[in-house]
Design a protein around this motif. Sequence first.
Motif, mmCIF file in Angstrom:
data_model
loop_
_atom_site.group_PDB
_atom_site.id
_atom_site.type_symbol
_atom_site.label_atom_id
_atom_site.label_comp_id
_atom_site.label_asym_id
_atom_site.label_seq_id
_atom_site.Cartn_x
_atom_site.Cartn_y
_atom_site.Cartn_z
ATOM 1 N N TYR A 90 8.154 14.769 0.003
ATOM 2 C CA TYR A 90 7.089 15.647 0.508
ATOM 3 C C TYR A 90 7.604 16.704 1.481
ATOM 4 O O TYR A 90 6.828 17.508 1.980
ATOM 5 C CB TYR A 90 6.004 14.807 1.199
ATOM 6 N N GLU A 104 2.007 2.436 -3.328
ATOM 7 C CA GLU A 104 1.000 3.093 -4.184
ATOM 8 C C GLU A 104 1.065 4.618 -4.036
ATOM 9 O O GLU A 104 0.437 5.341 -4.798
ATOM 10 C CB GLU A 104 -0.420 2.647 -3.776
ATOM 11 N N ILE A 105 1.772 5.095 -3.015
ATOM 12 C CA ILE A 105 1.823 6.550 -2.794
ATOM 13 C C ILE A 105 2.999 7.125 -3.578
ATOM 14 O O ILE A 105 4.155 6.784 -3.299
ATOM 15 C CB ILE A 105 1.946 6.882 -1.283
ATOM 16 N N PHE A 136 -1.449 12.411 1.330
ATOM 17 C CA PHE A 136 -0.300 12.798 0.490
ATOM 18 C C PHE A 136 -0.750 13.332 -0.871
ATOM 19 O O PHE A 136 -0.083 14.189 -1.449
ATOM 20 C CB PHE A 136 0.661 11.607 0.324
ATOM 21 N N ALA A 137 -1.902 12.847 -1.369
ATOM 22 C CA ALA A 137 -2.391 13.337 -2.656
ATOM 23 C C ALA A 137 -2.726 14.824 -2.578
ATOM 24 O O ALA A 137 -2.640 15.550 -3.559
ATOM 25 C CB ALA A 137 -3.628 12.536 -3.071
ATOM 26 N N ASN A 172 -5.115 3.975 3.411
ATOM 27 C CA ASN A 172 -6.082 4.753 2.614
ATOM 28 C C ASN A 172 -6.010 6.216 3.022
ATOM 29 O O ASN A 172 -5.951 7.116 2.186
ATOM 30 C CB ASN A 172 -7.523 4.258 2.848
ATOM 31 N N LYS A 231 -2.802 7.820 1.805
ATOM 32 C CA LYS A 231 -2.813 8.052 0.357
ATOM 33 C C LYS A 231 -3.570 9.345 0.048
ATOM 34 O O LYS A 231 -3.098 10.195 -0.716
ATOM 35 C CB LYS A 231 -3.489 6.862 -0.338
ATOM 36 N N THR A 232 -4.715 9.512 0.688
ATOM 37 C CA THR A 232 -5.527 10.723 0.474
ATOM 38 C C THR A 232 -4.763 11.952 0.982
ATOM 39 O O THR A 232 -4.701 12.989 0.301
ATOM 40 C CB THR A 232 -6.860 10.605 1.257
ATOM 41 N N ARG A 285 0.827 -1.209 0.000
ATOM 42 C CA ARG A 285 0.000 0.000 0.000
ATOM 43 C C ARG A 285 0.864 1.263 0.000
ATOM 44 O O ARG A 285 0.524 2.251 -0.632
ATOM 45 C CB ARG A 285 -0.949 0.008 1.204
#
Length: 396
Positions: free
Chosen positions: A335, A313-314, A393-394, A387, A390-391, A310
């Motif tokens: 980041y 995916e980032i 960092f997006a 999850n 991911k949100t 997971r």
Amino acid sequence: MTTTATALFSDRIGRIEISATMAVTAEAAKLRAQGAKLVDFGAGEPHFATPQHIKDAAIAAIQANFTRYTVVSGIPDLRQAIVERHTADFGSTYTPDEAIFTTGGKLALFNAIQVLVDHGDEVILPVPYWVSFKDIVQYAGGKVVYLETSEAENFRVTADAIEAAITPKTKAIILNSPSNPSGAVVSPADLERIVRLAHERGIWLLLDECYVYLQYTGALVSGGSFTDCKDHVVVLGSLSKTYAMTGWRAGYALAPKPVITAMTKLQSQSTSSTASFVQKAAVAALRGPQECVAEMRADYLTLRDETLGRLNEIPGITCTVPEGAFYVYPNVSAYLGKAGVPTAMELSRRLLNEAHVVTVPGEAFGTDHHIRLSYATSHADVEEGLNRMKTFFAKL
Ligand SMILES: Cc1ncc(COP(=O)(O)O)c(C=O)c1O
């Protein structure tokens, strides 16, 4: 009162800081108290319950009124059980008078360092390191000599690197394999060379093997198994992670008899023995069925792979593959500096406050570009936490 605060307290207490992982835990606790549903990747402890037969042994000991002081180093049956377990699993040759049972592995480490390290002594510590090592060495007056490892080589510590870091003032080397926070494991060949090096040079080798049963590649290896050159080796063990017993405070050291005698002397003037019934529980853990250890290890391995999958995916996040323990140590430098996130510390804070995900910033472990996630949690939490990340960092 005119005396300044620094004069009120000892010099040595000023040399250490409160554990950084505990600071994160406190901030998370505040949010939790306000009703936030956090996903906790911060805590370095198993999510499993202590196995039933271990709990039963403690209850039986209490019911039988085994509730008094015991000998400082631990009841003979327990010290026998410690060395038998180690011999069975790693082929070592320790005897009960080369073992001491302590209030957690941390106290074994603390006492060993107080006994072996003096003012001005150099202690080699590979980076990234578990938070407490440096503070405990500094409390004893020692000088920490940091040994950088290469992320490109999975943060692995090699015998060559250790040899190059040794100076005439080197008194001790601390090795933590598998490592908290990186999960790096010293290869068996390097471990043997480091043990031999310590033996030849007369340098203490403190092996923190608190995660020794959580290795995912190859056979389990302990530095205590090189029996012909163990005269400078101190093995620091813990039941905390192996048997999901963090709150019981159960650890031990295996070392040459004079070291154990000195550690016992120090323990006799501080905590005395550990809790009597915890010792009975520890005997049950060490002598009882070991399937629970293998079952937990298998689950950690699955959790590791899910977490890594997971994380990958980032975009921008990279992560070494940990070969042991239950942490991942992703590099988040892509980041940092952007979107007002100057440091890993600030990133962890924002992850906590905005995504309700608890992590520990790399500054606590001596590197600035990482955060540590403990995957000793449920599969559902890994899914939910990643999850959220991911949100988060997006949007950065
Ligand atoms: C590397 C390392 N050593 C020692 C300890 C201390 O464990 P214990 O609970 O046995 O004091 C920990 C706990 O997180 C650890 O990560």
